[in-house]
Structure formats: structure tokens, C-alpha cells
Scaffold this motif. Sequence first.
Motif, PDB file in Angstrom:
ATOM      1  N   GLU A   1      21.807   8.213  29.915  1.00  0.00           N
ATOM      2  CA  GLU A   1      20.654   8.525  29.030  1.00  0.00           C
ATOM      3  C   GLU A   1      21.182   8.634  27.530  1.00  0.00           C
ATOM      4  O   GLU A   1      20.557   8.310  26.655  1.00  0.00           O
TER       5      GLU A   1
ATOM      6  N   LEU B   1      23.900   8.134  26.041  1.00  0.00           N
ATOM      7  CA  LEU B   1      24.620   6.763  25.496  1.00  0.00           C
ATOM      8  C   LEU B   1      23.604   5.710  25.564  1.00  0.00           C
ATOM      9  O   LEU B   1      24.099   4.742  24.751  1.00  0.00           O
ATOM     10  N   ALA B   2      22.588   5.826  25.548  1.00  0.00           N
ATOM     11  CA  ALA B   2      21.395   4.934  25.743  1.00  0.00           C
ATOM     12  C   ALA B   2      21.525   3.577  26.451  1.00  0.00           C
ATOM     13  O   ALA B   2      21.568   2.727  25.931  1.00  0.00           O
ATOM     14  N   LEU B   3      22.205   3.763  27.634  1.00  0.00           N
ATOM     15  CA  LEU B   3      22.983   2.677  28.471  1.00  0.00           C
ATOM     16  C   LEU B   3      21.777   2.217  29.408  1.00  0.00           C
ATOM     17  O   LEU B   3      21.878   1.431  30.303  1.00  0.00           O
ATOM     18  N   ASP B   4      20.665   3.073  29.295  1.00  0.00           N
ATOM     19  CA  ASP B   4      19.393   2.537  30.280  1.00  0.00           C
ATOM     20  C   ASP B   4      18.408   1.506  29.705  1.00  0.00           C
ATOM     21  O   ASP B   4      17.576   1.211  30.477  1.00  0.00           O
ATOM     22  N   HIS B   5      18.892   1.041  28.512  1.00  0.00           N
ATOM     23  CA  HIS B   5      18.056  -0.106  28.131  1.00  0.00           C
ATOM     24  C   HIS B   5      19.013  -1.302  27.838  1.00  0.00           C
ATOM     25  O   HIS B   5      20.152  -1.008  27.511  1.00  0.00           O
TER      26      HIS B   5
ATOM     27  N   SER C   1      25.913   2.044  21.031  1.00  0.00           N
ATOM     28  CA  SER C   1      24.613   2.508  21.522  1.00  0.00           C
ATOM     29  C   SER C   1      24.199   3.647  21.368  1.00  0.00           C
ATOM     30  O   SER C   1      22.926   3.972  21.135  1.00  0.00           O
ATOM     31  N   PHE C   2      24.973   4.881  21.330  1.00  0.00           N
ATOM     32  CA  PHE C   2      24.592   6.105  21.104  1.00  0.00           C
ATOM     33  C   PHE C   2      23.792   6.027  19.670  1.00  0.00           C
ATOM     34  O   PHE C   2      22.706   6.785  19.790  1.00  0.00           O
TER      35      PHE C   2
ATOM     36  N   GLU D   1      29.548   1.520  23.810  1.00  0.00           N
ATOM     37  CA  GLU D   1      28.904   2.637  24.163  1.00  0.00           C
ATOM     38  C   GLU D   1      28.586   3.584  22.891  1.00  0.00           C
ATOM     39  O   GLU D   1      27.566   4.148  22.884  1.00  0.00           O
TER      40      GLU D   1
ATOM     41  N   ARG E   1      20.245   4.978  19.541  1.00  0.00           N
ATOM     42  CA  ARG E   1      19.302   5.960  19.912  1.00  0.00           C
ATOM     43  C   ARG E   1      19.122   7.222  19.022  1.00  0.00           C
ATOM     44  O   ARG E   1      17.991   7.696  18.909  1.00  0.00           O
TER      45      ARG E   1
END
Lengths: 216, 216
Positions: free
Chosen positions: A82, A84-88, B209-210, B206, B213
Motif C-alpha cells: 500500500e 509503495l502504491a502497488l495495489d493499483h 510508484s511511491f 516501485e 501516490r
Amino acid sequence: MPPKRRTPSEGISDLTIARLSIYLRYLQVLEAEEVQTVSSQDLADRFHLNSAQIRKDLACFGEFGIRGVGYNVRELKDHLIEILALDHERRVVVVGAGNLGTALSHFSGFNTGGFRIVAVLDSDPQKIGRRTPGGLTIEPAVKLGEIVRQRKVHIGVITVPSTAAQEVFDEMVSAGVQAVLNFAPTQLKEYPNVKVRNVDLKVNLEFLSFFLRHPH
Amino acid sequence: MPPKRRTPSEGISDLTIARLSIYLRYLQVLEAEEVQTVSSQDLADRFHLNSAQIRKDLACFGEFGIRGVGYNVRELKDHLIEILALDHERRVVVVGAGNLGTALSHFSGFNTGGFRIVAVLDSDPQKIGRRTPGGLTIEPAVKLGEIVRQRKVHIGVITVPSTAAQEVFDEMVSAGVQAVLNFAPTQLKEYPNVKVRNVDLKVNLEFLSFFLRHPH
DNA sequence: CCGTGTGAAGCTGTTCACAGCT
DNA sequence: AGCTGTGAACAGCTTCACACGG
């Protein structure tokens, strides 16, 4: 206690974020091995780090551990995903269908774990229309802006020669891309709210060359 | 004053070395443009650094500047080439002839400026014997040690899957390789006198990606 | 006067050491 | 007792500021 969650955005170092990604990868291995719990010392041993550093890294985002016990593997993994925003799904465009670009376009790490390459572009008419080994058709670079907007691209990857890199980057930014991975050996002009990560292979080689002459 | 030259090997940070490589690239551009002199401020502006940092980086290796004037472009370039040990050919072997490995094997930066790929290896019988786009024939991975010794390889590049990376690395080290560029997403066991540089593409993605968000 | 070279100051990231929870 | 969470100490890197030489 209600799960204290901080949403910092600031005061967290780049180095911490990079380490979180490393921890996550190991947690996924542990989960597959059905390990339930892991301590900061376990993680520290694995990566030659200090255990306090790992606890501090994690403490930036909340209190995920249990004193006297350690961290629950699955729980911590989910938290890191979550954070690292890897859930999207993150959609990626690669500009520059040379060897590196085509290699990346179906490099395993680039099409798993939440990332998906949605286009590979090039300006060379000879390359446009060809298939990459990954099954994508190379599209014309002039369509970059359009593609970014239509396919809602999050991340741009630049693998064009350094002479073209700034132009491609400007185009990405004006189309709304906020994160760029740059393989061209150029210092790109910075924009506010756009994060650039440079991967400079030549610098890495020259770095190693230095240590061959100056062994330590 | 006789040219004060320090041969430190120690007390010089990795970050300094990486920056020297960056400076060198720009100096080569300046030389091509027939610019005679450059100041630390010029370099600082170019790379968004502080001018004192640049002077300090260079001062680790001697006094190359002229007070009130700056640095002679050609002279400084020659010094950096010598410091980074780019005045001798560095022979490189790539293990792992997947997409990334073959891409690197004729990536421009890997066959210029003192570096030369002398072999590309793989363990897959289907790949052995094929030609890479760069014109090298893929050789069997079991010959790694032999090739390293016979062709006097300085630098190893690992582009095999992470499950095989440690084994390849051990083999390289026991054959005498002292510098390794590792693209496999694994923490390699360290050896004394062997320098490893990790390039982890997944971590970079990754990381970006962080920041998508948590925009800053 | 200008720009380098450099000690000193400042800042950032890491490690220590221990209080506090389980 | 064991391990987390964290203020304090420490280390390393960056920036400041100025003496020095051209």
C-alpha cells in the motif's frame, strides 16, 4: 490502539523508499515459504543493514510490529504494497525501441507486480509497426502525448539517445506524466511535481573501472 | 609547484566517483565544442550541484585548477580519464543472454570509451551458438571461468534470473573477476576485494510508484 | 577582482542504547 | 526474556565562507 498511520509525503528519504522495495521483495519470498513472523534483525542480516535502520524505515509509516515478537509477514507485506502504491495498476510507456527499450518492454519485472507496459514508441519509420518480443506493436513517437492521455500512462521510460531525451521528456511532462525512468545519459531539466530516476549504465561501468585501478 | 598527486584508494566516497564520471561526460562535450576553460560554477549549474562540492570532488585527486581562471577542459578531462582508469581497455563478459543481456551486449555505452564486451554467455542450449545483434556468438555458461581467464575479463555483468545469480557470481569471483554489475534482483553475498554494483529496475519502478501516490 | 582550495559549520542518514510493550 | 519504537550520539556528505594565488 487505533492503527496510527502517518501520511508524510515529506521528511522521508529516497533511500528509505528504495529499501522498502527491497524489504517487500523478501517478504514475498517469506510469505511463499509460509513464514509467519520476521524480526528487524532477520531483515538486517539478509541485507547487511542495521536493525535499527529497518525499524526506523518502517516507523515512518506507522507501528507495524509487535514488541517482543516482530512483524507479521503478511501484514507487513500488505502495508508495504500500500505504501509503495502497488495495489493499483501502473501503466508504463517506453520511448525508444532500440535494444534496451525492447528488452525492457518484456523484462519480467516490468510487467508484473502492478506494472504494465502499454506502449513502445519510436521515431524511426523502419521500426514503427514491428512487433516487440513482448507482443506489442511499436508505435510512432509523435503519438506520445495522445497515448499518454488515452491510456492513462503513469510512468514514462526513456531509452532514446541522449540527444533526443530532453525533447521526449518535455513531451511526457506536458502530457501529464509525473514519474520518469531515464536511461539516457543526460541531465534532464527538472520540473516541479515530476519525479525522475536516472539509471546511467556508463556511470556504473566507469565506477567499477575506478575500483579496478584503486583496489581497496 | 610539482603536481601534487594523491593516490588515496581510501577516504573517497562512492558518490564522488559517480560524479566524476558525470563530469567527464560533460567535459568531453565541451572539448568537442572547443571550449578551453570551465569553472566549478559552470559544472555546478549544469548538474544542479554546489560548486564547492565539485571542487572538493576534484581536490581528492590533486590540484587541477587555476585560481581566478578555472579548469582547463582538456587537462581536466585527461586527469579524469586516468583517475577512472579509462585509459586501458576494460574487457566485459555478460552472463545471461535474455533480452536485457543481449541488449546490453551492443548497447552503445558498453562498447565505447574503453569498454569492450568480449563474450555473452547463457546456459540455455537453445541460445548457445546464436548470434547477438552485436555480432557475438552466445557461448555456454559452463565456460565462464575459462573465458574469464583466457580473455582477461575485468568486469562481469549478471543478467540471469535471480535464482542463478549467486552461482554465476561465485563462478566469476573464483575466476578472478573483481568488479561486477548485477541486474538480478538479489542481494549477492559479498567477497573481499570484489566490488559489486547493483542495478535494480524493479526498485526504481516501485520508487516512482511511491511518488505517484505521495506527490511532493 | 575572480575562481580555486579548504577548514568549519550544517545537515542528513545511520547506529546506539534503552524504555516500554507483549 | 525478546523485540519494537525512538531520542540521542555519531558518522558522512554537503554547503558556507574565506584565505590564497593568478
